[in-house]
Design a protein around this motif. Structure first.
Motif, PDB file in Angstrom:
ATOM      1  N   PHE A 145       0.847  -1.192   0.000  1.00 46.14           N
ATOM      2  CA  PHE A 145       0.000   0.000   0.000  1.00 46.14           C
ATOM      3  C   PHE A 145       0.883   1.243   0.000  1.00 46.14           C
ATOM      4  CE2 PHE A 145       0.594  -1.478   4.312  1.00 46.14           C
ATOM      5  CZ  PHE A 145       1.007  -0.351   4.996  1.00 46.14           C
ATOM      6  N   THR A 146       0.293   2.345  -0.434  1.00 45.18           N
ATOM      7  CA  THR A 146       0.970   3.639  -0.404  1.00 45.18           C
ATOM      8  C   THR A 146       0.001   4.648   0.223  1.00 45.18           C
ATOM      9  OG1 THR A 146       0.178   4.248  -2.607  1.00 45.18           O
ATOM     10  CG2 THR A 146       2.346   3.171  -2.471  1.00 45.18           C
ATOM     11  N   ALA A 147       0.555   5.759   0.627  1.00 45.21           N
ATOM     12  CA  ALA A 147      -0.289   6.824   1.166  1.00 45.21           C
ATOM     13  C   ALA A 147       0.315   8.168   0.835  1.00 45.21           C
ATOM     14  CB  ALA A 147      -0.440   6.677   2.676  1.00 45.21           C
ATOM     15  N   GLU A 148      -0.558   9.118   0.600  1.00 44.00           N
ATOM     16  CA  GLU A 148      -0.173  10.504   0.420  1.00 44.00           C
ATOM     17  C   GLU A 148      -0.771  11.261   1.592  1.00 44.00           C
ATOM     18  OE1 GLU A 148      -1.787  11.598  -3.373  1.00 44.00           O
ATOM     19  OE2 GLU A 148      -0.885   9.846  -4.332  1.00 44.00           O
ATOM     20  N   VAL A 149       0.078  11.828   2.422  1.00 45.30           N
ATOM     21  CA  VAL A 149      -0.383  12.526   3.619  1.00 45.30           C
ATOM     22  C   VAL A 149       0.196  13.940   3.607  1.00 45.30           C
ATOM     23  CG1 VAL A 149      -0.423  12.514   6.133  1.00 45.30           C
ATOM     24  CG2 VAL A 149      -0.456  10.329   4.887  1.00 45.30           C
ATOM     25  N   ASP A 150      -0.676  14.916   3.727  1.00 44.88           N
ATOM     26  CA  ASP A 150      -0.288  16.318   3.834  1.00 44.88           C
ATOM     27  C   ASP A 150      -0.895  16.794   5.142  1.00 44.88           C
ATOM     28  OD1 ASP A 150       0.692  18.815   3.248  1.00 44.88           O
ATOM     29  OD2 ASP A 150      -0.891  19.310   1.815  1.00 44.88           O
ATOM     30  N   ALA A 151      -0.042  16.920   6.188  1.00 41.39           N
ATOM     31  CA  ALA A 151      -0.606  17.156   7.517  1.00 41.39           C
ATOM     32  C   ALA A 151       0.377  17.793   8.477  1.00 41.39           C
ATOM     33  CB  ALA A 151      -1.055  15.816   8.105  1.00 41.39           C
ATOM     34  N   ILE A 157      -5.469  13.066   3.386  1.00 42.48           N
ATOM     35  CA  ILE A 157      -4.939  11.698   3.488  1.00 42.48           C
ATOM     36  C   ILE A 157      -5.535  10.861   2.368  1.00 42.48           C
ATOM     37  CG2 ILE A 157      -4.775   9.645   4.945  1.00 42.48           C
ATOM     38  CD1 ILE A 157      -5.351  11.602   7.357  1.00 42.48           C
ATOM     39  N   ARG A 158      -4.667  10.162   1.630  1.00 45.50           N
ATOM     40  CA  ARG A 158      -5.134   9.246   0.582  1.00 45.50           C
ATOM     41  C   ARG A 158      -4.325   7.963   0.657  1.00 45.50           C
ATOM     42  NH1 ARG A 158      -8.056   8.602  -3.946  1.00 45.50           N
ATOM     43  NH2 ARG A 158      -7.204   7.335  -5.594  1.00 45.50           N
ATOM     44  N   PHE A 159      -5.023   6.848   0.817  1.00 50.12           N
ATOM     45  CA  PHE A 159      -4.407   5.522   0.818  1.00 50.12           C
ATOM     46  C   PHE A 159      -4.768   4.793  -0.456  1.00 50.12           C
ATOM     47  CE2 PHE A 159      -3.747   6.081   5.278  1.00 50.12           C
ATOM     48  CZ  PHE A 159      -2.700   5.233   5.587  1.00 50.12           C
ATOM     49  N   THR A 160      -3.819   4.054  -1.007  1.00 45.99           N
ATOM     50  CA  THR A 160      -4.064   3.156  -2.127  1.00 45.99           C
ATOM     51  C   THR A 160      -3.500   1.801  -1.734  1.00 45.99           C
ATOM     52  OG1 THR A 160      -3.890   4.976  -3.705  1.00 45.99           O
ATOM     53  CG2 THR A 160      -3.671   2.733  -4.584  1.00 45.99           C
ATOM     54  N   ILE A 161      -4.365   0.799  -1.720  1.00 46.64           N
ATOM     55  CA  ILE A 161      -3.992  -0.554  -1.315  1.00 46.64           C
ATOM     56  C   ILE A 161      -4.060  -1.460  -2.537  1.00 46.64           C
ATOM     57  CG2 ILE A 161      -4.647  -2.532   0.124  1.00 46.64           C
ATOM     58  CD1 ILE A 161      -6.025  -0.447   2.000  1.00 46.64           C
ATOM     59  N   GLU A 181      -8.091  -8.483 -10.336  1.00 45.49           N
ATOM     60  CA  GLU A 181      -7.625  -8.270 -11.709  1.00 45.49           C
ATOM     61  C   GLU A 181      -8.368  -7.096 -12.349  1.00 45.49           C
ATOM     62  OE1 GLU A 181      -7.594 -10.888 -15.721  1.00 45.49           O
ATOM     63  OE2 GLU A 181      -6.731 -11.844 -13.940  1.00 45.49           O
ATOM     64  N   LYS A 182      -9.669  -7.009 -12.126  1.00 42.42           N
ATOM     65  CA  LYS A 182     -10.482  -5.937 -12.694  1.00 42.42           C
ATOM     66  C   LYS A 182     -10.412  -4.652 -11.858  1.00 42.42           C
ATOM     67  CE  LYS A 182     -15.169  -5.078 -14.386  1.00 42.42           C
ATOM     68  NZ  LYS A 182     -16.510  -5.632 -14.491  1.00 42.42           N
ATOM     69  N   PHE A 183     -10.302  -4.807 -10.533  1.00 45.14           N
ATOM     70  CA  PHE A 183     -10.258  -3.662  -9.614  1.00 45.14           C
ATOM     71  C   PHE A 183      -9.009  -3.788  -8.749  1.00 45.14           C
ATOM     72  CE2 PHE A 183     -14.760  -4.748 -10.314  1.00 45.14           C
ATOM     73  CZ  PHE A 183     -15.188  -3.584 -10.935  1.00 45.14           C
ATOM     74  N   PRO A 184      -7.853  -3.390  -9.279  1.00 46.01           N
ATOM     75  CA  PRO A 184      -6.592  -3.660  -8.591  1.00 46.01           C
ATOM     76  C   PRO A 184      -6.364  -2.862  -7.309  1.00 46.01           C
ATOM     77  CG  PRO A 184      -6.212  -2.359 -10.570  1.00 46.01           C
ATOM     78  CD  PRO A 184      -7.659  -2.753 -10.580  1.00 46.01           C
ATOM     79  N   ASN A 185      -7.085  -1.751  -7.125  1.00 42.17           N
ATOM     80  CA  ASN A 185      -6.817  -0.894  -5.971  1.00 42.17           C
ATOM     81  C   ASN A 185      -8.034  -0.710  -5.079  1.00 42.17           C
ATOM     82  OD1 ASN A 185      -4.114  -0.273  -6.722  1.00 42.17           O
ATOM     83  ND2 ASN A 185      -4.907   1.180  -8.211  1.00 42.17           N
ATOM     84  N   ILE A 186      -7.776  -0.661  -3.804  1.00 44.23           N
ATOM     85  CA  ILE A 186      -8.732  -0.214  -2.796  1.00 44.23           C
ATOM     86  C   ILE A 186      -8.217   1.164  -2.378  1.00 44.23           C
ATOM     87  CG2 ILE A 186      -9.637  -0.627  -0.474  1.00 44.23           C
ATOM     88  CD1 ILE A 186      -8.918  -3.643  -0.976  1.00 44.23           C
ATOM     89  N   ARG A 188     -13.720  -2.403  -5.112  1.00 44.02           N
ATOM     90  CA  ARG A 188     -14.297  -2.776  -6.407  1.00 44.02           C
ATOM     91  C   ARG A 188     -14.756  -1.493  -7.082  1.00 44.02           C
ATOM     92  NH1 ARG A 188     -16.262  -8.662  -6.675  1.00 44.02           N
ATOM     93  NH2 ARG A 188     -17.759  -7.812  -8.110  1.00 44.02           N
ATOM     94  N   ASP A 189     -16.034  -1.390  -7.422  1.00 42.02           N
ATOM     95  CA  ASP A 189     -16.542  -0.180  -8.062  1.00 42.02           C
ATOM     96  C   ASP A 189     -17.566   0.537  -7.179  1.00 42.02           C
ATOM     97  OD1 ASP A 189     -18.430  -2.157  -8.290  1.00 42.02           O
ATOM     98  OD2 ASP A 189     -18.966  -1.712 -10.355  1.00 42.02           O
ATOM     99  N   VAL A 190     -17.460   0.310  -5.869  1.00 39.04           N
ATOM    100  CA  VAL A 190     -18.388   0.921  -4.914  1.00 39.04           C
ATOM    101  C   VAL A 190     -17.623   1.880  -4.001  1.00 39.04           C
ATOM    102  CG1 VAL A 190     -20.011   0.479  -3.037  1.00 39.04           C
ATOM    103  CG2 VAL A 190     -19.864  -1.134  -4.959  1.00 39.04           C
TER     104      VAL A 190
END
Length: 177
Positions: A34-40, A50-54, A79-84, A108-110
């Motif tokens: 996972f990665t995160a972008e944090v500006d705080a 804060i943005r997390f990508t898993i 495979e279709k939705f690689p990131n949370i 997924r797409d929700v």
């Protein structure tokens, strides 16, 4: 402390989860990538971004076949939705060093609004002079709200996989500017 950009140190951070299994026990797992972008300003998160990508395929429950099933279209369809992803929208201070972080969680797409409790654990310098900050947190989500509805009915009544997913995390990050 002024607002700064922070980079998550994956070697010293984790995102874990647990879910009821067969109505009698819990299965635990983690997302390994996972990665995160944090500006705080870590001492006052109320203005943070804060943005997390898993990586959904990085799920690890220590059981190869179960992990493959969780990556399949029955669950994450990695495979279709690689990131949370999670993108903060509002942060409210609840007590000294404790916050409620509300944002958009996409699986997924929700996309749904979810809230997590986050605790500021402190800052310090590592042996190489880098400024570090630590946070811990937890929350829970209902997996069926995100279309993760696969299940099996048990002979005893109940279901194989519970709906509530408990999430916990420990994050250590280094200051970038």
């Amino acid at each position: 402390m002024p607002k700064s950009k922070w980079s998550v140190d994956p070697a010293h951070s984790n995102i874990d989860f647990s879910v009821r299994h067969m109505m009698i026990a819990k299965v635990k797992g983690a997302f390994e990538t996972f990665t995160a972008e944090v500006d705080a300003d870590p001492e006052d998160l109320t203005t943070a971004g804060i943005r997390f990508t898993i990586d959904a395929a990085s799920i690890n429950t220590r059981e190869k076949d179960r992990d493959a099933h969780l990556r399949s279209a029955d669950f994450f369809d990695a495979e279709k939705f690689p990131n949370i992803t999670f993108q903060s929208r509002s942060i409210a201070k609840k007590a000294e060093g404790e916050y409620e972080v509300t944002g958009d969680l996409t699986i997924r797409d929700v996309t749904r609004s979810e809230t997590f409790t986050v605790t500021y654990e402190g800052t310090g310098k590592d042996p190489w002079g880098n400024e570090r900050v630590g946070f811990s947190g937890n929350g829970s989500v209902n997996r069926s709200d995100f279309g993760l509805t696969w299940n099996a009915v048990l002979e005893t009544g109940g279901v194989l996989v519970g709906d509530e997913i408990k999430i916990s995390f420990e994050i250590q990050a280094t200051r970038q500017n």
